[in-house]
Design an enzyme around this catalytic site. Structure first.
Site, PDB file in Angstrom:
ATOM      1  N   HIS A 181       0.867  -1.182   0.000  1.00  0.00           N
ATOM      2  CA  HIS A 181       0.000   0.000   0.000  1.00  0.00           C
ATOM      3  C   HIS A 181       0.900   1.227   0.000  1.00  0.00           C
ATOM      4  CE1 HIS A 181      -3.072   2.893   1.036  1.00  0.00           C
ATOM      5  NE2 HIS A 181      -3.985   1.959   0.852  1.00  0.00           N
TER       6      HIS A 181
ATOM      7  N   ARG B  46      -2.036   1.098  -7.564  1.00  0.00           N
ATOM      8  CA  ARG B  46      -1.295   1.093  -6.307  1.00  0.00           C
ATOM      9  C   ARG B  46       0.191   0.767  -6.462  1.00  0.00           C
ATOM     10  NH1 ARG B  46      -4.984  -1.608  -1.723  1.00  0.00           N
ATOM     11  NH2 ARG B  46      -6.190   0.295  -1.763  1.00  0.00           N
TER      12      ARG B  46
ATOM     13  N   HIS C   5       0.691  -5.004   2.203  1.00  0.00           N
ATOM     14  CA  HIS C   5      -0.729  -4.791   2.493  1.00  0.00           C
ATOM     15  C   HIS C   5      -1.589  -6.003   2.150  1.00  0.00           C
ATOM     16  CE1 HIS C   5      -4.271  -2.372   3.140  1.00  0.00           C
ATOM     17  NE2 HIS C   5      -4.693  -2.517   1.895  1.00  0.00           N
TER      18      HIS C   5
ATOM     19  N   ARG D  58      -3.974  -5.903  -7.164  1.00  0.00           N
ATOM     20  CA  ARG D  58      -5.404  -5.820  -6.839  1.00  0.00           C
ATOM     21  C   ARG D  58      -5.923  -4.395  -6.978  1.00  0.00           C
ATOM     22  NH1 ARG D  58      -7.998  -4.504  -2.110  1.00  0.00           N
ATOM     23  NH2 ARG D  58      -6.025  -4.469  -0.983  1.00  0.00           N
TER      24      ARG D  58
HETATM   25  C1  SIN Z   1      -7.522   1.627   1.643  1.00  0.00           C
HETATM   26  O1  SIN Z   1      -8.466   2.086   2.282  1.00  0.00           O
HETATM   27  O2  SIN Z   1      -6.705   2.308   1.039  1.00  0.00           O
HETATM   28  C2  SIN Z   1      -7.367   0.142   1.616  1.00  0.00           C
HETATM   29  C3  SIN Z   1      -8.420  -0.471   0.826  1.00  0.00           C
HETATM   30  C4  SIN Z   1      -7.902  -1.662   0.110  1.00  0.00           C
HETATM   31  O3  SIN Z   1      -6.830  -2.155   0.428  1.00  0.00           O
HETATM   32  O4  SIN Z   1      -8.539  -2.074  -0.840  1.00  0.00           O
END
Ligand code: SIN
Length: 550
Positions: free
Chosen positions: A244, A290, A353, A388
């Protein structure tokens, strides 16, 4: 001697996938399996979790649940966005199932009382990275996972044939002639129990603890993947670990998630000079996929002579929402550390993440082992490909949890009953008190090795060194003991080895897997999913051609 208990189904994990599956198994099972006793009793479902029922990745999911609630065009776009984010590797069948069945599952949640945020009575929708439109539902601002988890739990608690067992570690799968027939459990008090069941569902979540920087809670130790691996199941796509982009980066403070929804509401990223930098990396700027944002932050943070420079999240200019109201949980956490989204630049860095890979399953949760099912983060349906799409994971848990339950019930009607030659597939001896050791130091070494050598930017030299280091760490963990800390460390080592092996084999860069020594995507050689089976080298496969067992 372990006590022996019998049940119909065991569900390992009480996050969104596990609870949704348990509800399906118990309630639908009452209809499907016992028509004559419908109102009386369905199959017995045992849900096992290592800590309290509200300690899972599900409860930490802030941003929301992506779902196309406004008709066919929205569903088609959600499919496109999911496939595009996955960087050429999404299993289209799984993605189609996800986006098409998502609305039905979310309607079901609404009926069960899940309280998503609304404005003027209408569900509020927000956007996150790589989504082409606003389609993310949220609850209490930034507590979506907790709200969904609690409403599923309320529902599950009202079903008498579901037993929820907290503070109990599942240590191994029981296997007879290659068929799974139950689990071994270790209670908090050291009690060992053998549970025999007609089928087992792994819904045990992810493995973020394999890295030193992670948004995941301490329970995310890859137990399901490691147990399935020891039992002989096939594991897919473990080189794809999603980092993340924005975890809070304060010395001595846990890597708290700063939801992508902050950028969805307009927050910028700035480097140490105070400049926005995402235009140099992607046309979607801060809302790029991401993996792109996470690597961009890593690169902007690389100063001369190995010095790490700060990267900031900046929401000070955003006036269309009040951060304190829209993001109450995040605002509260930041306030505890003297920071305010309205006033301050917030230091961020990427953190592990979500694992896109896991136990290989089909779209019904069936694995390569008979009577073993998997759903949610522990599983790999190929739905996320190499990266993802934001907020697709809660939906994944719901949709594939429900599907796994249906498949288990269907197979159960044909089941033969388990034999009594069940074998434990791994550690078995309860550790005496005088042999107990503290495993936190080797855990930190493992996490550091993985972060530095198998993290966001990889190469053959680092991965090979990691491989060696993990092997020698493995030899230092005592075999055949039943101690939760040792078991978790062993599981993380297994997951680490699987990540490193598949990352070494994928000599290209794609999605979350970036090789400095192979910086380009290579569809001709690697346009397939990686597969690791016991005793075999890493191979590559298509989901459409893969075998599953019932
Ligand atoms: C986030 O709120 O950024 C995480 C959501 C996710 O990992 O899909």
């Amino acid at each position: 001697m372990a006590a022996v208990v019998e049940t119909d189904f065991v569900v390992v994990g009480a996050g969104i996938a596990g609870l949704r599956a348990a509800i399906g198994l118990a309630a639908d099972g009452a209809r499907v399996l016992h028509p004559s006793e419908q109102a009386r009793r369905g199959p017995r479902v045992l849900v096992v979790t290592k800590e309290a029922l509200d300690e899972s990745n599900t409860y930490y999911a802030q941003g929301g649940i992506a779902v196309a609630m406004s008709g066919e065009e929205d569903v088609a776009l959600h499919l496109d966005d999911t496939v595009n984010a996955g960087d050429g590797l999404v299993n289209r069948e799984a993605a189609r199932v996800l986006v098409e069945e998502g609305p039905v599952r979310v309607e079901e949640l609404l009926r069960w009382g899940t309280d998503f945020d609304r404005e003027g009575g209408k569900l509020m929708l927000t956007r996150e990275g790589a989504h082409s439109r606003n389609r993310i539902l949220h609850a209490h601002g930034d507590a979506t996972g907790a709200e969904i988890g609690q409403s599923l739990l309320r529902h599950a608690r009202a079903i008498p044939n579901i037993t929820l067992l907290e503070w109990t570690t599942t240590t191994e799968l029981l296997v007879e002639d290659g068929t799974v027939g139950g689990v071994m459990l270790l209670g908090r008090d050291g009690t060992v129990t053998q549970v025999r069941a007609r089928a087992v569902l792994l819904a045990s979540g992810g493995a973020g603890q394999v890295y030193s920087e992670t948004t995941n809670p301490a329970v995310a130790t890859g137990d399901g993947i490691a147990m399935a691996w020891r039992a002989g199941a096939e594991i897919a796509d473990t080189e794809f670990y999603q980092f993340h982009p924005t975890a809070l980066s304060l010395p001595g403070v846990q890597r708290f998630l700063l939801s992508e929804a902050l950028r969805g509401e307009g927050a910028y990223l700035r480097n140490a000079r105070g400049d926005r930098f995402m235009e140099r990396y992607h046309q979607l700027l801060e809302l790029a996929p991401r993996d792109v944002v996470a690597r961009a932050i890593t690169r902007e943070g690389m100063g001369p002579a190995g010095v790490t420079l700060p990267v900031w999240l900046d929401m000070r200019h955003v006036t269309k929402v009040d951060p304190a109201t829209r993001f109450p949980g995040i605002s509260k956490f930041l306030a505890e550390h003297g920071l305010d989204l309205r006033r301050d630049l917030i230091p961020v860095r990427p953190a592990a993440h979500y694992l896109m890979g896991g136990v290989r399953t089909d779209v019904h949760g069936r694995t390569s082992l008979p009577r073993l099912y998997a759903a949610g983060e522990v599983a790999c349906t190929g739905v996320h490909g190499a990266n993802r799409l934001a907020s697709n994971s809660l939906l994944e848990g719901l949709v594939f949890g429900a599907r796994a339950a249906e498949a288990m019930l269907g197979a159960e009607q044909r089941a033969q009953g388990t034999g009594d030659r069940l074998q434990v597939t791994g550690r078995a001896r309860r550790v005496p008190d005088d042999e107990r050791r503290d495993f936190s130091q080797p855990l930190r070494e493992l996490q550091k090795t993985m972060w530095e050598k198998a993290g966001l930017l990889r190469d053959a030299e680092g991965l090979s060194a990691a491989n060696e280091e993990l092997r020698s760490m493995g030899s230092a963990i005592p075999e055949e003991i039943l101690d939760r800390q040792a078991i978790e460390l062993g599981n993380l080592l297994t997951v680490g080895e699987l990540i490193v092996r598949s990352a070494l084999a994928r000599k290209e860069s794609r999605g979350a897997h970036y090789r400095n020594d192979f910086p380009k995507r290579d569809d001709a050689k690697f346009g397939k999913h990686s597969l690791i089976a016991k005793g075999e080298p890493v191979s590559f496969f298509d989901f459409a051609a893969a075998k599953v067992m019932v």
